[in-house]
Design a protein around this motif. Structure first.
Motif, PDB file in Angstrom:
ATOM      1  N   UNK A   1      53.162 -30.402-108.163  1.00 26.07           N
ATOM      2  CA  UNK A   1      53.980 -29.255-107.782  1.00 26.07           C
ATOM      3  C   UNK A   1      54.016 -28.217-108.897  1.00 26.07           C
ATOM      4  N   UNK A   2      53.896 -26.941-108.498  1.00 27.25           N
ATOM      5  CA  UNK A   2      53.962 -25.832-109.446  1.00 27.25           C
ATOM      6  C   UNK A   2      55.258 -25.036-109.304  1.00 27.25           C
ATOM      7  N   UNK A   3      55.630 -24.748-108.056  1.00 30.43           N
ATOM      8  CA  UNK A   3      56.885 -24.036-107.814  1.00 30.43           C
ATOM      9  C   UNK A   3      57.300 -24.217-106.355  1.00 30.43           C
ATOM     10  N   UNK A   4      58.545 -23.865-106.092  1.00 30.04           N
ATOM     11  CA  UNK A   4      59.090 -23.961-104.731  1.00 30.04           C
ATOM     12  C   UNK A   4      59.460 -22.564-104.260  1.00 30.04           C
ATOM     13  N   UNK A   5      59.100 -22.238-103.021  1.00 30.55           N
ATOM     14  CA  UNK A   5      59.346 -20.906-102.480  1.00 30.55           C
ATOM     15  C   UNK A   5      59.897 -21.025-101.068  1.00 30.55           C
ATOM     16  N   UNK A   6      60.690 -20.042-100.670  1.00 31.73           N
ATOM     17  CA  UNK A   6      61.232 -20.025 -99.309  1.00 31.73           C
ATOM     18  C   UNK A   6      61.403 -18.578 -98.867  1.00 31.73           C
ATOM     19  N   UNK A   7      61.216 -18.346 -97.596  1.00 26.95           N
ATOM     20  CA  UNK A   7      61.456 -17.029 -97.012  1.00 26.95           C
ATOM     21  C   UNK A   7      62.948 -16.915 -96.717  1.00 26.95           C
ATOM     22  N   UNK A   8      63.642 -16.090 -97.473  1.00 26.14           N
ATOM     23  CA  UNK A   8      65.096 -15.968 -97.338  1.00 26.14           C
ATOM     24  C   UNK A   8      65.496 -14.845 -96.386  1.00 26.14           C
ATOM     25  N   UNK A   9      64.517 -14.197 -95.760  1.00 22.09           N
ATOM     26  CA  UNK A   9      64.871 -13.120 -94.829  1.00 22.09           C
ATOM     27  C   UNK A   9      65.560 -13.669 -93.583  1.00 22.09           C
ATOM     28  N   UNK A  10      65.292 -14.935 -93.274  1.00 21.62           N
ATOM     29  CA  UNK A  10      65.967 -15.621 -92.181  1.00 21.62           C
ATOM     30  C   UNK A  10      66.351 -17.012 -92.664  1.00 21.62           C
ATOM     31  N   UNK A  11      67.623 -17.354 -92.525  1.00 19.46           N
ATOM     32  CA  UNK A  11      68.086 -18.680 -92.919  1.00 19.46           C
ATOM     33  C   UNK A  11      68.455 -19.486 -91.686  1.00 19.46           C
ATOM     34  N   UNK A  12      68.533 -20.785 -91.865  1.00 19.04           N
ATOM     35  CA  UNK A  12      68.868 -21.695 -90.774  1.00 19.04           C
ATOM     36  C   UNK A  12      70.209 -22.351 -91.068  1.00 19.04           C
ATOM     37  N   UNK A  13      71.128 -22.196 -90.139  1.00 16.45           N
ATOM     38  CA  UNK A  13      72.409 -22.896 -90.249  1.00 16.45           C
ATOM     39  C   UNK A  13      72.261 -24.233 -89.542  1.00 16.45           C
ATOM     40  N   UNK A  14      72.354 -25.302 -90.312  1.00 13.47           N
ATOM     41  CA  UNK A  14      72.288 -26.646 -89.730  1.00 13.47           C
ATOM     42  C   UNK A  14      73.728 -27.096 -89.506  1.00 13.47           C
ATOM     43  N   UNK A  15      74.134 -27.099 -88.248  1.00 12.24           N
ATOM     44  CA  UNK A  15      75.510 -27.446 -87.895  1.00 12.24           C
ATOM     45  C   UNK A  15      75.519 -28.714 -87.054  1.00 12.24           C
ATOM     46  N   UNK A  16      76.724 -29.241 -86.854  1.00  8.07           N
ATOM     47  CA  UNK A  16      76.856 -30.507 -86.127  1.00  8.07           C
ATOM     48  C   UNK A  16      77.888 -30.346 -85.016  1.00  8.07           C
ATOM     49  N   UNK A  17      77.518 -30.866 -83.850  1.00  7.57           N
ATOM     50  CA  UNK A  17      78.409 -30.810 -82.690  1.00  7.57           C
ATOM     51  C   UNK A  17      78.682 -32.233 -82.213  1.00  7.57           C
ATOM     52  N   UNK A  18      79.774 -32.388 -81.480  1.00  8.98           N
ATOM     53  CA  UNK A  18      80.124 -33.709 -80.953  1.00  8.98           C
ATOM     54  C   UNK A  18      79.422 -33.947 -79.626  1.00  8.98           C
TER      55      UNK A  18
END
Length: 311
Positions: A215-232
């Motif tokens: 591994x050299x580096x970690x990158x992510x596209x921050x223009x769109x994020x994902x909300x990981x939520x939980x439902x019953x």
């Protein structure tokens, strides 16, 4: 003691889901599709122009790994290919000489045929003898045989050279494939950024040794994020893929910032509620994870909490 602890949890959940008189259907945290960029070659890192927070374009060359040894190997293989070509036989000069010889022989044959025709006319007039005609016919046969031998020699030259060259050049194809492999390795020495995004972490520095897959580096596209939520389980039937819903993010102690999000994934398997997540109901034993894509205006951060309302 257990009953008292459970009551505290219930009170916290009720406060979390009804804060500022707001009622939410699910809570989660934001994450991004992170990409770990690894080296594709082994060697010393000559340059690596990335830092945490750097915004990089897709396909940008951000670093180089020393590939001098591979380039030397390529030069050696190319020299071997050149040596093979020098070993091949060029029969064109020899064949040309034989063809020139046939041209001369053809001229001789044409003259002899012309002379025979003249003698045949003279014999009709009793001006020449049969022996003269026999002599000229013998000469014609000799020239024709010589021409046949010359043509045969041309074919032998061509066949032998073709066989010899084919044997030599059969060694060339694997060498050319080796050159292509080395070209790919030289290309892999370029560190190419795979996606548009922001560097989240850097694992290597220029001057260090690296290896393929490290591994050299970690990158992510921050223009769109994902909300990981939980439902019953009771909320499971209320959501569907592609559904638009409101996402709320803390904006101070008593205020929220509102976004529109889209449900892109719904888990089909129940799991135990993560300890850091609060749901609408008192802390159900089993919940389902959902992912909500939210366009980022720069305010949202990875790990930030968000809450959603279905209707």
């Amino acid at each position: 003691m257990k009953s008292s602890g459970y009551s505290v949890v219930i009170m916290f959940l009720l406060m979390a889901c009804h804060r500022n008189n707001e009622v939410f259907d699910a809570t989660g945290s934001f994450e991004a599709d992170e990409v770990i960029v690894s080296a594709e070659a082994t060697g010393k890192i000559e340059s690596l122009s990335v830092d945490e927070g750097t915004i990089l374009k897709q396909n940008a060359v951000v670093g180089i790994i020393d590939a001098e040894n591979i380039e030397l190997q390529k030069e050696q293989v190319q020299a071997s290919i050149a040596a093979l070509r020098e070993k091949t036989v060029d029969v064109a000069p020899q064949v040309q000489k034989l063809q020139d010889q046939i041209t001369v022989q053809q001229a001789q044959l044409d003259n002899l045929l012309h002379e025979r025709a003249r003698l045949e006319n003279l014999i009709k007039s009793d001006a020449a003898t049969g022996k003269q005609l026999d002599d000229i016919n013998s000469q014609i046969d000799v020239v024709r045989k010589q021409m046949a031998v010359t043509r045969s020699e041309i074919e032998v030259q061509r066949t032998n050279s073709s066989t010899q060259n084919r044997s030599i050049l059969s060694e060339q194809e694997p060498l050319e494939k080796r050159v292509k492999q080395l070209d790919q390795q030289i290309h892999d020495a370029n560190i190419i950024n795979p996606v548009n995004g922001t560097v989240l972490a850097k694992y290597a520095e220029a001057g260090e040794m690296t290896a393929s897959g490290k591994a050299l580096y970690k990158i992510a596209d921050l223009s769109t994020l994902t909300l990981r939520a939980y439902i019953t389980g009771g909320q499971f039937s209320q959501v569907r893929l592609g559904e638009q819903l409101k996402v709320f993010v803390d904006n101070g102690a008593d205020d929220y910032k509102t976004y529109m999000g889209t449900i892109t994934w719904i888990s089909d398997k129940a799991e135990f509620t993560p300890k850091t997540i609060q749901t609408k109901e008192e802390r159900a034993n089993l919940v389902y994870a959902i992912k909500v894509k939210v366009k980022n205006d720069g305010f949202l951060k990875i790990g930030m909490y968000g809450e959603v309302r279905f209707h």
